[in-house]
Design an enzyme around this catalytic site. Sequence first.
Site, PDB file in Angstrom:
ATOM      1  N   LYS A  11       0.615  -0.997  -0.276  1.00  0.00           N
ATOM      2  CA  LYS A  11      -0.115  -0.033   0.103  1.00  0.00           C
ATOM      3  C   LYS A  11       0.983   1.529  -0.487  1.00  0.00           C
ATOM      4  O   LYS A  11       2.364   1.004   0.059  1.00  0.00           O
ATOM      5  CB  LYS A  11      -1.257  -0.520   0.775  1.00  0.00           C
ATOM      6  N   TYR A  51     -12.103  -2.069  -3.755  1.00  0.00           N
ATOM      7  CA  TYR A  51     -12.817  -1.908  -2.125  1.00  0.00           C
ATOM      8  C   TYR A  51     -14.553  -1.677  -2.031  1.00  0.00           C
ATOM      9  O   TYR A  51     -14.401  -0.968  -0.773  1.00  0.00           O
ATOM     10  CB  TYR A  51     -11.977  -1.153  -1.751  1.00  0.00           C
ATOM     11  N   PHE A  59     -15.292   3.842   7.150  1.00  0.00           N
ATOM     12  CA  PHE A  59     -13.846   4.657   7.035  1.00  0.00           C
ATOM     13  C   PHE A  59     -13.900   4.076   5.006  1.00  0.00           C
ATOM     14  O   PHE A  59     -12.509   4.913   4.252  1.00  0.00           O
ATOM     15  CB  PHE A  59     -12.956   3.778   7.400  1.00  0.00           C
ATOM     16  N   ARG A  87      -2.702 -14.415   4.836  1.00  0.00           N
ATOM     17  CA  ARG A  87      -3.013 -13.789   6.265  1.00  0.00           C
ATOM     18  C   ARG A  87      -2.104 -13.781   7.450  1.00  0.00           C
ATOM     19  O   ARG A  87      -1.844 -13.042   7.589  1.00  0.00           O
ATOM     20  CB  ARG A  87      -4.515 -14.272   6.066  1.00  0.00           C
ATOM     21  N   ASN A 114      -1.661   0.734   6.806  1.00  0.00           N
ATOM     22  CA  ASN A 114      -1.333  -0.715   7.349  1.00  0.00           C
ATOM     23  C   ASN A 114      -0.326  -1.918   6.558  1.00  0.00           C
ATOM     24  O   ASN A 114      -0.402  -2.178   6.431  1.00  0.00           O
ATOM     25  CB  ASN A 114      -2.405  -1.556   7.824  1.00  0.00           C
ATOM     26  N   HIS A 117      -2.346  -5.585   1.327  1.00  0.00           N
ATOM     27  CA  HIS A 117      -3.734  -5.799   1.304  1.00  0.00           C
ATOM     28  C   HIS A 117      -3.419  -7.392   0.605  1.00  0.00           C
ATOM     29  O   HIS A 117      -2.458  -7.280   0.162  1.00  0.00           O
ATOM     30  CB  HIS A 117      -4.623  -5.273  -0.025  1.00  0.00           C
ATOM     31  N   GLU A 128      -9.717 -10.372  -7.659  1.00  0.00           N
ATOM     32  CA  GLU A 128      -9.252  -9.176  -7.490  1.00  0.00           C
ATOM     33  C   GLU A 128      -8.071  -9.885  -8.338  1.00  0.00           C
ATOM     34  O   GLU A 128      -7.449  -8.509  -8.676  1.00  0.00           O
ATOM     35  CB  GLU A 128      -8.742  -9.453  -5.697  1.00  0.00           C
TER      36      GLU A 128
HETATM   37  N1  UDP Z   1      -9.525   0.089   7.846  1.00  0.00           N
HETATM   38  C1  UDP Z   1      -9.945   1.063   8.373  1.00  0.00           C
HETATM   39  N2  UDP Z   1     -10.700   0.939   9.334  1.00  0.00           N
HETATM   40  C2  UDP Z   1     -10.803   0.215   9.829  1.00  0.00           C
HETATM   41  C3  UDP Z   1     -10.421  -0.809   9.205  1.00  0.00           C
HETATM   42  C4  UDP Z   1     -10.218  -1.374   8.277  1.00  0.00           C
HETATM   43  O1  UDP Z   1      -9.553   1.908   7.319  1.00  0.00           O
HETATM   44  O2  UDP Z   1     -11.400   0.277  10.969  1.00  0.00           O
HETATM   45  C5  UDP Z   1      -9.002  -0.266   6.115  1.00  0.00           C
HETATM   46  C6  UDP Z   1      -6.729  -0.473   5.947  1.00  0.00           C
HETATM   47  O3  UDP Z   1      -6.558  -0.492   5.518  1.00  0.00           O
HETATM   48  C7  UDP Z   1      -8.232  -2.580   5.349  1.00  0.00           C
HETATM   49  C8  UDP Z   1      -9.142  -2.113   5.056  1.00  0.00           C
HETATM   50  O4  UDP Z   1     -10.110  -0.864   5.317  1.00  0.00           O
HETATM   51  O5  UDP Z   1      -6.953  -3.271   5.047  1.00  0.00           O
HETATM   52  C9  UDP Z   1      -9.961  -3.152   4.768  1.00  0.00           C
HETATM   53  O6  UDP Z   1      -9.838  -3.554   5.405  1.00  0.00           O
HETATM   54  P1  UDP Z   1     -10.435  -5.384   6.152  1.00  0.00           P
HETATM   55  O7  UDP Z   1     -10.967  -5.587   7.181  1.00  0.00           O
HETATM   56  O8  UDP Z   1     -11.022  -6.013   4.396  1.00  0.00           O
HETATM   57  O9  UDP Z   1      -8.714  -6.101   6.364  1.00  0.00           O
HETATM   58  P2  UDP Z   1      -7.853  -6.614   6.087  1.00  0.00           P
HETATM   59  O10 UDP Z   1      -8.494  -7.578   4.863  1.00  0.00           O
HETATM   60  O11 UDP Z   1      -7.248  -5.344   4.734  1.00  0.00           O
HETATM   61  O12 UDP Z   1      -7.049  -7.080   7.246  1.00  0.00           O
HETATM   62 MG    MG Z   2      -9.912  -7.583   3.663  1.00  0.00          MG
END
Ligand code: UDP
Ligand code: MG
Length: 140
Positions: A11, A51, A59, A87, A114, A117, A128
């Site tokens: 990212k 997304y 968010f 993961r 973070n 992805h 994807e």
């Molecule tokens: N995200 C955020 N705030 C939150 C949860 C998620 O900004 O409270 C963002 C973060 O960048 C995350 C992405 O949205 O990686 C997608 O969320 P997801 O729950 O799918 O998390 P991931 O699969 O990336 O762990």
């Molecule tokens: Mg996710």
Amino acid sequence: MPLERTFSIIKPDATRRNLTGKINAKFEEAGLRIIAQKRIHLSKAQAGVFYKVHAERPFYDELCQFMASEPIICQVLEGEGAISKNREVMGATNPADAAVGTIRADFAESVGENSVHGSDAPETAAEEIAYFFSGLELVG
Ligand code: UDP
Ligand code: MG
């Protein structure tokens, strides 16, 4: 464990800090092979399509803005159980909860910014990968 392919993004917070190589080393140390990789700069609209599952979340707008803020590295990772293995290597979404040694524990700046992805299931991985890569670009 079957041989799988998963979709990965390094990212904007990580490309900005020049962390691509350090993150790729974590993938390779875990036995994930980078079988496709390219650097692109998403528009906010393209980030929004990627997304779309989060469109109703509070968010979402900030997330799309962030993903379009700097270039990203799009990747396909291949390996045994690649989806769940990636993961694990990524760590929890919130770096405060991420296990020691994971990418997010080591590099993420916040729950939003973070660093990586990774697809969460075979269906999302296939969708994807197809959004970002043509079949010709996948060289396993
Ligand atoms: N995200 C955020 N705030 C939150 C949860 C998620 O900004 O409270 C963002 C973060 O960048 C995350 C992405 O949205 O990686 C997608 O969320 P997801 O729950 O799918 O998390 P991931 O699969 O990336 O762990
Ligand atoms: Mg996710």
